[in-house]
Design an enzyme around this catalytic site. Structure first.
Site, PDB file in Angstrom:
ATOM      1  N   ASP A   1       0.858  -1.194   0.003  1.00  0.00           N
ATOM      2  CA  ASP A   1      -0.154  -0.102  -0.014  1.00  0.00           C
ATOM      3  C   ASP A   1       0.728   1.203  -0.192  1.00  0.00           C
ATOM      4  OD1 ASP A   1      -1.476  -2.226   1.618  1.00  0.00           O
ATOM      5  OD2 ASP A   1      -3.075  -1.282   0.460  1.00  0.00           O
TER       6      ASP A   1
ATOM      7  N   LYS B   1      -1.152  -5.158   4.114  1.00  0.00           N
ATOM      8  CA  LYS B   1      -2.181  -5.688   4.876  1.00  0.00           C
ATOM      9  C   LYS B   1      -1.517  -6.287   6.207  1.00  0.00           C
ATOM     10  CE  LYS B   1      -5.651  -5.165   4.129  1.00  0.00           C
ATOM     11  NZ  LYS B   1      -6.388  -4.191   4.891  1.00  0.00           N
TER      12      LYS B   1
HETATM   13  O1  MRU Z   1      -7.587  -2.533   2.957  1.00  0.00           O
HETATM   14  P1  MRU Z   1      -7.264  -2.988   1.950  1.00  0.00           P
HETATM   15  O2  MRU Z   1      -8.101  -4.147   1.300  1.00  0.00           O
HETATM   16  O3  MRU Z   1      -7.369  -1.822   0.780  1.00  0.00           O
HETATM   17  O4  MRU Z   1      -5.813  -3.234   1.685  1.00  0.00           O
HETATM   18  C1  MRU Z   1      -5.154  -3.256   0.546  1.00  0.00           C
HETATM   19  C2  MRU Z   1      -4.806  -4.664   0.053  1.00  0.00           C
HETATM   20  O5  MRU Z   1      -5.433  -5.375  -0.338  1.00  0.00           O
HETATM   21  C3  MRU Z   1      -3.376  -4.995   0.416  1.00  0.00           C
HETATM   22  O6  MRU Z   1      -2.698  -4.856   1.620  1.00  0.00           O
HETATM   23  C4  MRU Z   1      -2.727  -5.224  -0.995  1.00  0.00           C
HETATM   24  O7  MRU Z   1      -1.877  -6.352  -0.668  1.00  0.00           O
HETATM   25  C5  MRU Z   1      -1.862  -4.160  -1.367  1.00  0.00           C
HETATM   26  S1  MRU Z   1      -3.020  -2.950  -2.321  1.00  0.00           S
HETATM   27  C6  MRU Z   1      -3.055  -3.865  -3.768  1.00  0.00           C
END
Ligand code: MRU
Length: 361
Positions: A240, A251
């Site tokens: 992120d 995550k």
């Molecule tokens: O809270 P979210 O679902 O928006 O979190 C983002 C994610 O899905 C991840 O952490 C992911 O691995 C990176 S964003 C593609």
């Protein structure tokens, strides 16, 4: 990617309406929902109707374009109204850098046209479309650069959903897996369920099923076991936000996976477009970590045998909960960052090269 016979992106703009795949309805129902103005778009991001770094980046960009289209036609009125819309969208979720990148690109393009308000509105829409197209193309190229890392018959562990639903198309961590699968390398994916929101169990499993990629959903706490038993040849996750020194936010639970993988000498890769890098963020400790509602931990959502989707409490009445949505993995645990420009070390020097490749700082 295709759903049935039709190619879909996660988000798109028609006129001044944003169209979104309604992600909380998956995997039980595939539905498209709409956001008719920038406020509805902000709510969709905040409530995770759309989620994933690249997808919220493009949605934020389209929301900013809506903000421009909604603004008055005198330059001063436009400036004030557009700034308020941008602020509303920026305040939706704090961690994913792509959100701020996407909104920033639209703001820059629109404001450069002032005092010509009509031109500013056109520029905002064009910039938002460019953000979405750039994201889709970067993710396609992440697949090309990442596929060579996937060996024949590899067992691959992934966490959360960094597939096409988390971006505009293709995905980051899943893009190399899709490419390797299409090349006939027969990867098998261990899908962490990813409590509390279940992005792995609900979204990654649905995506992999749609593409015919063999996989098994596992409880989050089973990943170490499969790694220890030799079933996992590589771990690949998304991100992120990537700090200037190579630390990566992803995550919640990613850090634990990285520690286990590192202790077992299993390569742990992060896949992300360079728009996830925050050049102004020195280290992982500087990345803002979103804390979401305790209810996401206290309750689970699923479909009963009667076919009804409902929320059930899984904890004692009266227990509280903490719910950080992301954690930070130090760059030293990361084997490489797979971007649209190639694979870079998760170090200050490597991030510098990735930024130079995109033409940035
Ligand atoms: O809270 P979210 O679902 O928006 O979190 C983002 C994610 O899905 C991840 O952490 C992911 O691995 C990176 S964003 C593609």
């Amino acid at each position: 990617m295709k759903v049935g016979d039709r190619h879909y992106r996660t988000v798109w703009l028609e006129g001044s309406t944003v169209f979104l795949i309604d992600q909380p309805k998956l995997p039980h129902r595939f539905e498209i929902t709409t956001a008719r103005d920038h406020r509805e778009t902000a709510v969709a991001i905040r409530d995770m109707v759309v989620r994933g770094a690249g997808a919220i980046g493009a949605t934020g960009a389209y929301g900013a374009a809506q903000g421009a289209l909604e603004a008055p036609s005198d330059p001063e009125g436009f400036r004030a109204s557009f700034a308020a819309a941008v602020e509303t969208l920026r305040a939706t979720r704090p961690t994913a850098q792509n959100l701020f990148y996407g909104i920033g690109k639209v703001a820059e393009a629109a404001l450069a046209e002032l005092p010509d308000v009509a031109a500013a509105k056109r520029a905002a829409v064009e910039a938002a479309r460019a953000v979405a197209d750039e994201d889709a193309e970067a993710c396609r190229r992440i697949g090309e650069h990442g596929a060579p890392l996937v060996g024949e018959g590899f067992g691959i562990s992934t966490h959360c959903n960094a597939g096409w639903l988390a971006f505009v198309d293709w995905g980051s961590a899943l893009s190399p897996i899709y490419a390797a699968h299409r090349q006939g390398k027969r990867p098998f994916v261990y899908v962490d369920e990813t409590r509390p929101r279940g992005q792995g169990a609900q979204l990654t499993a649905w995506e992999l099923g749609g593409e015919g990629v063999p996989h098994a959903v596992i409880a989050d706490n089973a990943a170490g076991h499969f790694m220890q038993r030799g079933a996992v040849d590589m771990v690949i996750v998304g991100s992120d936000r990537i700090a200037r020194n190579g630390d990566v936010a992803n995550k919640i639970g990613t850090f634990t996976h990285a520690v286990v993988a590192h202790s077992l000498r299993i390569p742990f890769y992060v896949a992300a477009p360079t728009t996830t890098i925050d050049p102004a963020c020195p280290t992982g400790a500087d990345i803002p970590i979103e804390e979401r509602s305790a209810d996401e931990v206290l309750y689970a959502v699923g479909k009963g045998d009667d076919g009804v989707v409902r929320r059930v409490r899984v904890t004692p009445e009266g227990s509280g909960a903490r719910n950080p949505a992301f954690d930070v993995t130090p760059g030293r645990l990361v084997a490489g960052i797979v971007t649209e420009h190639g694979v870079f070390p998760a170090t200050h020097e490597g991030i510098g090269r990735a930024l130079a490749a995109r033409g940035g700082r």
